[in-house]
Design a protein around this motif. Structure first.
Motif, short mmCIF file in Angstrom:
data_model
loop_
_atom_site.label_atom_id
_atom_site.label_comp_id
_atom_site.label_asym_id
_atom_site.label_seq_id
_atom_site.Cartn_x
_atom_site.Cartn_y
_atom_site.Cartn_z
N TRP A 1 0.84 -1.21 0.00
CA TRP A 1 0.00 0.00 0.00
C TRP A 1 0.88 1.25 0.00
O TRP A 1 0.60 2.21 -0.70
N SER A 2 1.97 1.21 0.78
CA SER A 2 2.87 2.37 0.83
C SER A 2 3.48 2.64 -0.54
O SER A 2 3.66 3.79 -0.94
N GLN A 3 3.79 1.56 -1.28
CA GLN A 3 4.33 1.72 -2.63
C GLN A 3 3.36 2.50 -3.50
O GLN A 3 3.74 3.45 -4.18
N VAL B 1 3.63 8.60 6.33
CA VAL B 1 4.16 7.91 7.52
C VAL B 1 3.52 6.53 7.59
O VAL B 1 2.29 6.42 7.56
N ALA B 2 4.35 5.51 7.62
CA ALA B 2 3.86 4.12 7.57
C ALA B 2 4.30 3.37 8.83
O ALA B 2 5.46 3.45 9.23
N VAL B 3 3.36 2.66 9.43
CA VAL B 3 3.62 2.00 10.72
C VAL B 3 3.35 0.50 10.62
O VAL B 3 2.35 0.08 10.05
N ASP B 4 4.24 -0.29 11.18
CA ASP B 4 3.96 -1.72 11.31
C ASP B 4 4.79 -2.31 12.45
O ASP B 4 5.82 -1.76 12.83
N LEU B 5 4.29 -3.42 12.97
CA LEU B 5 5.04 -4.18 13.98
C LEU B 5 6.30 -4.75 13.34
O LEU B 5 7.31 -4.96 14.03
N LEU B 6 6.21 -5.02 12.03
CA LEU B 6 7.31 -5.68 11.32
C LEU B 6 8.12 -4.70 10.49
O LEU B 6 7.57 -3.73 9.97
#
Ligand SMILES: C[S@@+](CC[C@H](N)C(=O)[O-])C[C@H]1O[C@@H](n2cnc3c(N)ncnc32)[C@H](O)[C@@H]1O
Length: 210
Positions: free
Chosen positions: A67-69, A82-87
């Motif tokens: 999705w960020s791409q 700004v993109a957030v993930d546990l991984l």
């Protein structure tokens, strides 16, 4: 049709066979997208046109970065994402990654700091690890989405938009009612790229009322 033989378990054979025969997986590979999930956001964009005009974007549950791409490719050239993930996931142009649990207050503060402005668009493809129990998975994702709504109230600009994934279930009506209190309109959307056997559905909340 690719058939899988060997010592794998039945469920792992089924998963692998589905991946190898999935046209979206093949297309994602061909077009250098990180995962098939990108096509879901592409369909959302075709219908609702949320990305091209957005300058400040938050992507929640971003790994591996499909999705960020798309957000990076389709948003304004000066957009801040700004993109957030546990991984952990690989870097992308114009995307500032935060690795951590969105539910931690310190992560929410970091999102505010890195975005540096109110958001025009928040997208959430987040889902807690599934348990296999549909009712439990539904409750867990709905609870997480209430947190997303509360966070949106702190960061979304007036008329901003919010996209979120849920799994169908009994609490969805209340969640939609909650969204309707804060947005001009709320729409259900099941992209073709979302597997028909999956309980996932996207809620598109347009026009934050502040
Ligand atoms: C379906 S994947 C997202 C795929 C992504 N949209 C893409 O296109 O690459 C869901 C993601 O949500 C993340 N996630 C689940 N709960 C989270 C949380 N509390 N905080 C941050 N990320 C979370 C998972 O780690 C997982 O990577």
């Amino acid at each position: 049709m690719v058939r899988i033989k060997g010592k794998r378990t039945l469920s792992s054979r089924m998963w692998l066979s589905r991946q190898l025969n999935d046209p979206y997986v093949k297309e994602a590979k061909k077009r250098n997208f990180r995962c098939r999930a990108v096509f879901k956001l592409m369909e959302i964009e075709e219908k609702f046109r949320l990305i091209s005009s957005a300058r400040y974007i938050v992507d929640l549950g971003a790994a591996p970065g499909g999705w960020s791409q798309l957000l990076s490719e389709r948003s304004h050239p000066d957009a801040n994402i700004v993109a957030v993930d546990l991984l952990q996931f690989d870097e992308l142009p114009r995307v500032k990654a935060i690795i951590g649990d969105f539910e931690d207050e310190s992560i929410k503060t970091q999102i505010h700091d890195l975005l540096g402005s109110k958001a025009d668009l928040i997208v959430s493809d987040m889902a807690p690890a599934t348990t296999g129990n549909a009712a439990t998975d539904h409750l867990r994702i709905v609870n997480l989405m209430y947190t997303v709504i509360e966070f949106s109230k702190t960061i979304l600009s007036r008329h901003g938009n919010l996209v979120m994934k849920i799994f169908h279930g009994g609490e969805e009506k209340k969640l939609v009612e909650c969204l309707r209190q804060h947005f001009s309109s709320v729409h259900f959307f099941k992209p073709k790229a979302s597997r028909s056997e999956s309980a996932e559905i996207y809620l598109i909340a347009l026009g934050f009322l502040q």
